[in-house]
Design a protein around this motif. Structure first.
Motif, PDB file in Angstrom:
ATOM      1  N   LEU A 164      -2.732  -4.264  -5.901  1.00  0.00           N
ATOM      2  CA  LEU A 164      -3.608  -4.191  -4.733  1.00  0.00           C
ATOM      3  C   LEU A 164      -3.808  -5.560  -4.091  1.00  0.00           C
ATOM      4  N   LEU A 165      -3.904  -6.615  -4.889  1.00  0.00           N
ATOM      5  CA  LEU A 165      -4.031  -7.952  -4.310  1.00  0.00           C
ATOM      6  C   LEU A 165      -2.802  -8.299  -3.474  1.00  0.00           C
ATOM      7  N   PHE A 217       0.832  -1.211   0.000  1.00  0.00           N
ATOM      8  CA  PHE A 217       0.000   0.000   0.000  1.00  0.00           C
ATOM      9  C   PHE A 217       0.864   1.258   0.000  1.00  0.00           C
ATOM     10  N   ASP A 218       2.036   1.182   0.644  1.00  0.00           N
ATOM     11  CA  ASP A 218       2.910   2.352   0.702  1.00  0.00           C
ATOM     12  C   ASP A 218       3.420   2.750  -0.674  1.00  0.00           C
ATOM     13  N   THR A 219       3.598   1.780  -1.565  1.00  0.00           N
ATOM     14  CA  THR A 219       4.138   2.083  -2.887  1.00  0.00           C
ATOM     15  C   THR A 219       3.044   2.278  -3.937  1.00  0.00           C
ATOM     16  N   TYR A 220       1.791   2.186  -3.514  1.00  0.00           N
ATOM     17  CA  TYR A 220       0.675   2.367  -4.452  1.00  0.00           C
ATOM     18  C   TYR A 220       0.244   3.828  -4.413  1.00  0.00           C
ATOM     19  N   ILE A 252       3.199   8.917  -9.856  1.00  0.00           N
ATOM     20  CA  ILE A 252       3.691   7.552 -10.059  1.00  0.00           C
ATOM     21  C   ILE A 252       5.114   7.564 -10.599  1.00  0.00           C
ATOM     22  N   VAL A 253       5.379   8.452 -11.552  1.00  0.00           N
ATOM     23  CA  VAL A 253       6.729   8.567 -12.104  1.00  0.00           C
ATOM     24  C   VAL A 253       7.709   8.980 -11.009  1.00  0.00           C
ATOM     25  N   GLN A 254       7.311   9.943 -10.188  1.00  0.00           N
ATOM     26  CA  GLN A 254       8.198  10.405  -9.115  1.00  0.00           C
ATOM     27  C   GLN A 254       8.441   9.311  -8.087  1.00  0.00           C
ATOM     28  N   ARG A 255       7.412   8.538  -7.764  1.00  0.00           N
ATOM     29  CA  ARG A 255       7.598   7.425  -6.835  1.00  0.00           C
ATOM     30  C   ARG A 255       8.553   6.386  -7.401  1.00  0.00           C
TER      31      ARG A 255
END
Length: 458
Positions: free
Chosen positions: A169-170, A126-129, A293-296
């Protein structure tokens, strides 16, 4: 890219193999390890001629599995690694029978053997979503079932196009559950895998073992349920498994590439059960979310990336999140090879070279307003202006609807484009046109024509 590689050039063959290694590295974290070793690892690229990459596959079973589930992804990743569009053709290897050995096909391991080894991918948490307007409900539902499995949102049905984060997510749900209880009995299975193992269990006389493995769990995570459409016996088995688990209050989470109502070849009993809990969609992310998303991804890869460059990628690289992240990887690699820092100019050149030809970029806001204005014979300035005349307001609402459908941008951002209007007025305009389209077939045809002419990929 045509004729870049051929079997007569050892250097080119080496380049193809390096590109393939890059594909495996990027694909590995997205596939359960048992699948990867069973189906992906044995694939062998042998040549690239005329833009066609031939990949040897050890048997028809593996060939069909890869073709149905991952061929498109492999083709996209390989094109990205090579630096130009290629078509992947799967070729079945002829295998000689060894003397003294039986030719009986060894069945796949049944689910208990696979799922006992299942570990969610480390990077799918969840932290990377990245959460945005396009996935807010799906994320909220996933977090709720991960925190309190079986108590609400049961089943949770998440749907959306490929590459938008359903599998992520799963895995995130599994991560949180296993962190809270490492002994949690959890099954993660794709519908395709379920179907294949069900057939193997029937043929091998192990159907009871198969059912125990699927049903003796607290959580049942099923990916890509649309793959069992048209498979009547498999649907029947899923129906009974679903009922068994649901009756005991076990948590069920399913994903698909479309809403339950659009699973036309699915048993009506299953569709109604899929809709009995929370149904949440994941849409194509808006520009701001794509930028985040790109920055993450850049932070994960330890790539220094200015916000303006991330926004440039978000706005100009078409396609889903996998393609967007692949563009960042390509940009970082290109900067490293050339020995220069990542710059806006380098990003623009890379986009033009690899993502401009053959792929239609999303139209700019001005193009959308101009097209709507031309259709209704109303000036763009009037559409963006403050006039409350009925024809102008109607055209403005259509422009809002088309903008949202094509760009997926947030209501706040769209309001800014229309002269700093409040986001609620943008939502009102969108909803009004959406409702009118259900009753007015001429309006529906006109709006669809505008969208199709502006951006066929929408």
């Amino acid at each position: 890219m045509a004729n870049l590689f051929n079997d007569d050039n050892s250097n080119h063959t080496s380049d193809l193999r390096r590109a393939w290694a890059g594909v495996l590295k990027r694909l590995g974290p997205e596939i359960p390890s048992a699948w990867f070793e069973r189906f992906i690892r044995p694939l062998e690229p042998v040549s690239l001629k005329g833009g066609i990459v031939t990949v040897n596959v050890p048997g028809r079973f593996v060939l069909e599995w890869v073709r149905e589930r991952y061929l498109g992804t492999i083709q996209s990743l390989l094109s990205d690694e090579i630096g130009g569009h290629v078509v992947v053709e799967l070729a079945m290897q002829a295998q000689e029978k060894k003397a003294g050995l039986s030719s009986t096909v060894v069945p796949m391991p049944i689910p208990s053997e696979i799922n006992s080894r299942f570990k969610p991918a480390d990077r799918f948490t969840f932290d990377t979503y990245v959460r945005g307007q396009s996935n807010r409900l799906a994320v909220a539902g996933a977090k709720a079932v991960a925190a309190e499995p079986g108590t609400k949102y049961n089943p949770l049905f998440i749907y959306g196009a490929s590459g938008l984060g359903k599998t992520h997510l799963l895995h995130a749900i599994a991560h949180q559950m296993l962190a809270a209880n490492p002994k949690m009995s959890l099954v993660y299975v794709s519908a395709q895998q379920f179907a294949e193992e069900f057939v193997n269990a029937l043929q091998g006389g192990k159907i009871d073992h198969f059912r125990r493995a699927q049903r003796a769990v607290a959580v049942w995570l099923v990916d890509d349920i649309q793959f069992v459409m048209g498979k009547d016996k498999t649907q029947e088995e899923i129906f009974h498994t679903f009922n068994y688990l649901h009756s005991l209050g076990k948590q069920i989470v399913l994903t698909a590439d479309r809403a339950p109502k659009d699973l036309y070849l699915m048993d009506d009993r299953l569709r109604s059960r899929f809709e009995s809990g929370l149904v949440a969609d994941i849409q194509m992310p808006d520009t701001e979310t794509r930028c985040a998303i790109v920055q993450r991804k850049a932070a994960e890869e330890h790539v220094e990336l200015e916000h303006t460059i991330a926004m440039c990628l978000a706005e100009n690289v078409p396609g889903n999140i996998r393609r967007l992240e692949g563009a960042l990887t390509k940009l970082a690699a290109q900067a490293s090879v050339e020995g220069v820092p990542i710059s806006l100019g380098l990003a623009q050149t890379m986009i033009e070279q690899y993502y401009g030809a053959g792929l239609m970029a999303k139209p700019a806001f001005g193009q959308i307003v101009d097209a709507v204005g031309k259709h209704y014979r109303i000036s763009s300035d009037d559409i963006k202006g403050t006039s409350r005349k009925a024809p102008i307001v109607h055209a403005r609402h259509v422009a809002v609807f088309v903008t949202r459908e094509i760009t997926g941008d947030s209501w706040k951002h769209i309001g800014t484009l229309f002269g700093d209007r409040d986001h609620t007025s943008m939502m009102h305009g969108y909803t009004k046109i959406s409702e009118m389209m259900q009753q007015d077939k001429d309006l529906r045809a006109a709006v669809k024509m505008l969208i199709r002419n502006l951006y066929p990929e929408a």
